[in-house]
Scaffold this motif. Structure first.
Motif, short mmCIF file in Angstrom:
data_model
loop_
_atom_site.label_atom_id
_atom_site.label_comp_id
_atom_site.label_asym_id
_atom_site.label_seq_id
_atom_site.Cartn_x
_atom_site.Cartn_y
_atom_site.Cartn_z
N THR A 20 -5.60 0.63 -1.27
CA THR A 20 -4.72 1.58 -1.96
C THR A 20 -5.53 2.50 -2.86
OG1 THR A 20 -2.91 -0.03 -1.96
CG2 THR A 20 -2.73 1.81 -3.51
N ASP A 21 -6.48 1.95 -3.60
CA ASP A 21 -7.31 2.74 -4.52
C ASP A 21 -8.11 3.80 -3.76
OD1 ASP A 21 -6.38 1.34 -6.69
OD2 ASP A 21 -8.11 -0.02 -6.79
N ILE B 92 0.83 -1.20 0.00
CA ILE B 92 0.00 0.00 0.00
C ILE B 92 0.86 1.25 0.00
CG2 ILE B 92 -1.70 1.33 1.32
CD1 ILE B 92 -2.80 -1.37 2.34
N HIS B 93 1.85 1.28 0.89
CA HIS B 93 2.72 2.45 0.98
C HIS B 93 3.49 2.69 -0.31
CE1 HIS B 93 5.75 5.28 2.26
NE2 HIS B 93 6.69 4.40 1.94
N GLU B 94 4.04 1.63 -0.89
CA GLU B 94 4.83 1.78 -2.12
C GLU B 94 3.98 2.32 -3.26
OE1 GLU B 94 6.52 -2.06 -2.75
OE2 GLU B 94 8.20 -1.73 -1.35
N ASN B 95 2.76 1.82 -3.39
CA ASN B 95 1.89 2.27 -4.48
C ASN B 95 1.40 3.71 -4.27
OD1 ASN B 95 1.00 0.00 -6.61
ND2 ASN B 95 1.43 -0.97 -4.65
N VAL B 96 1.12 4.06 -3.03
CA VAL B 96 0.70 5.44 -2.75
C VAL B 96 1.86 6.41 -2.96
CG1 VAL B 96 -0.06 7.02 -0.93
CG2 VAL B 96 -1.15 4.78 -1.18
N SER B 97 3.04 6.04 -2.46
CA SER B 97 4.19 6.96 -2.54
C SER B 97 4.72 7.12 -3.95
CB SER B 97 5.31 6.48 -1.61
OG SER B 97 5.78 5.20 -2.00
N GLN B 98 4.43 6.16 -4.82
CA GLN B 98 4.83 6.32 -6.22
C GLN B 98 4.12 7.50 -6.86
OE1 GLN B 98 4.25 2.62 -8.30
NE2 GLN B 98 6.00 1.61 -7.32
N LYS B 99 2.87 7.70 -6.52
CA LYS B 99 2.09 8.80 -7.09
C LYS B 99 2.16 10.05 -6.22
CE LYS B 99 -1.45 8.23 -9.53
NZ LYS B 99 -2.81 8.02 -10.10
N PRO C 180 4.80 11.12 -3.49
CA PRO C 180 6.03 10.81 -2.75
C PRO C 180 6.08 11.37 -1.33
CG PRO C 180 6.52 11.56 -4.98
CD PRO C 180 5.06 11.81 -4.76
N GLN C 181 5.32 12.42 -1.07
CA GLN C 181 5.38 13.04 0.25
C GLN C 181 4.56 12.30 1.30
OE1 GLN C 181 3.69 13.98 -2.36
NE2 GLN C 181 2.15 15.56 -1.95
N TYR C 182 3.78 11.31 0.87
CA TYR C 182 2.90 10.60 1.80
C TYR C 182 3.53 9.29 2.29
CZ TYR C 182 -1.03 13.75 1.12
OH TYR C 182 -1.85 14.85 1.11
N VAL C 183 3.32 9.03 3.58
CA VAL C 183 3.80 7.79 4.21
C VAL C 183 2.61 7.10 4.86
CG1 VAL C 183 5.39 6.77 5.88
CG2 VAL C 183 6.02 8.89 4.70
N VAL C 184 2.46 5.80 4.58
CA VAL C 184 1.33 5.04 5.12
C VAL C 184 1.82 4.13 6.24
CG1 VAL C 184 -0.51 3.39 4.62
CG2 VAL C 184 0.19 5.06 2.87
N TYR C 185 1.17 4.21 7.40
CA TYR C 185 1.45 3.34 8.53
C TYR C 185 0.18 2.58 8.91
CZ TYR C 185 5.77 5.99 9.39
OH TYR C 185 6.99 6.58 9.25
N ASN C 186 0.36 1.34 9.30
CA ASN C 186 -0.74 0.52 9.77
C ASN C 186 -0.62 0.39 11.29
OD1 ASN C 186 -2.69 -1.43 10.29
ND2 ASN C 186 -2.27 -2.58 8.43
N LEU C 187 -1.52 1.02 12.02
CA LEU C 187 -1.47 1.01 13.49
C LEU C 187 -2.34 -0.08 14.10
CD1 LEU C 187 -1.62 4.85 14.28
CD2 LEU C 187 0.33 3.42 13.63
#
Length: 303
Positions: free
Chosen positions: A294-295, A55-62, A64-71
């Motif tokens: 991700t979508d 999820i993080h890799e696909n979001v950050s490709q589009k 780059p400034q966003y980081v996804v964490y799963n809490l």
């Protein structure tokens, strides 16, 4: 002997629950880069099973400034999440996706909790199969303590744990990465106990969910709710009344707080992607769940 045995079990169980606290404290106290924009996933093990790295890799490709964490962590329910929601708010996430399910709002848990089954415990001990539940599992807790205590003797093989950089509170075991076969899933469905969430007006977990939403919106943090996917055999054991109550919960939340709701409850109900009837496997064949999450994120960021 009954009192002593269960007294020790409660002590061990409380010890096991405390392990999460230092991890949370360490995560929430760290200094994040001012350039990063944070997105959090929250929920119990149903959300923890997501491939957060993907999820993080696909979001950050589009973006780059966003980081996804799963809490996510095992046993999370709204009343537990309220204990750390202020710490989460201080990190100023841009979006939070909160996964919920029937079990998060279950009532009469004490009446439904079965007595400890020694025969089943030793069966699990031998076969190394651990049931994944939303609440603390006495068999899992006891087995883990035994493994740690006798780790130097070679009596019990160490459990292979998989940790993701973006999931600070959740680890995977081999059982969570494999796909259950049809026979296993059907047997789990036959053994599934009825779930009752009762009236959403009187349900404490509903009240705490509302509290979380209100706090996030007050701090201008966007929250998106999604119901986690469940296998058809799990859904078959849920009464029409409980399904209606859960549907009313989602609808009332949408209307009251203008929150986007995504209902994944039966989206993959008959797909071959399951570790058990209530958890999608952490497996490449099961990435459809992670891609859908991700979508949602990408669609939100593209606005």
């Amino acid at each position: 002997s009954f009192v002593i045995s269960f007294g020790l079990l409660l002590i061990v169980q409380n010890y096991f629950q405390e392990e999460l606290i230092p991890k949370e404290s360490e995560f929430y106290s760290q200094v994040f880069s001012s350039e990063d924009k944070i997105i959090f996933l929250m929920g119990s093990s149903n959300v923890g099973q997501l491939n957060t790295t993907l999820i993080h890799e696909n979001v950050s490709q589009k973006f780059p400034q966003y980081v996804v964490y799963n809490l996510s962590y095992n046993g999370d329910i709204p009343s537990e999440r309220t204990k750390t929601i202020d710490e989460i708010i201080k990190l100023n996430p841009k979006i939070i996706l909160y996964g919920i399910s029937y079990r998060d709002f279950e009532v009469d848990l004490i009446e439904k909790q079965p007595l400890f089954d020694p025969q089943q415990f030793f069966t699990d001990l031998i076969t190394n199969e651990i049931e994944v539940n939303n609440e603390i599992n006495p068999k899992f807790t006891t087995l883990e303590i035994i493994r740690k205590t006798f780790s130097d003797t070679g009596l019990f093989p160490p459990r292979e744990l998989i940790r993701l950089d973006n999931s600070p509170f959740f680890v995977f075991t081999s059982e969570q990465t494999t796909l259950a076969n049809e026979i296993e899933l059907k047997q789990q469905g036959n053994n599934q106990k009825p779930i009752n969430i009762g009236s959403i007006i009187e349900n404490k977990q509903v009240s705490d969910l509302n509290l979380i939403i209100e706090k996030l919106q007050k701090n201008e943090i966007k929250i998106i709710i999604f119901s986690v996917p469940l296998h058809q055999y799990f859904l078959d054991q849920i009464s029409p009344e409980t399904k209606a109550n859960f549907s009313n919960l989602l609808e009332k939340t949408r209307n009251t707080y203008d929150v986007k709701i995504y209902d994944f409850s039966d989206k993959y109900a008959n797909e071959d992607i399951w570790a058990n009837i209530s958890h999608v496997s952490y497996n490449k064949k099961s990435n459809i769940y992670s891609y859908d999450i991700t979508d949602i994120i990408i669609t939100e960021l593209e606005k």
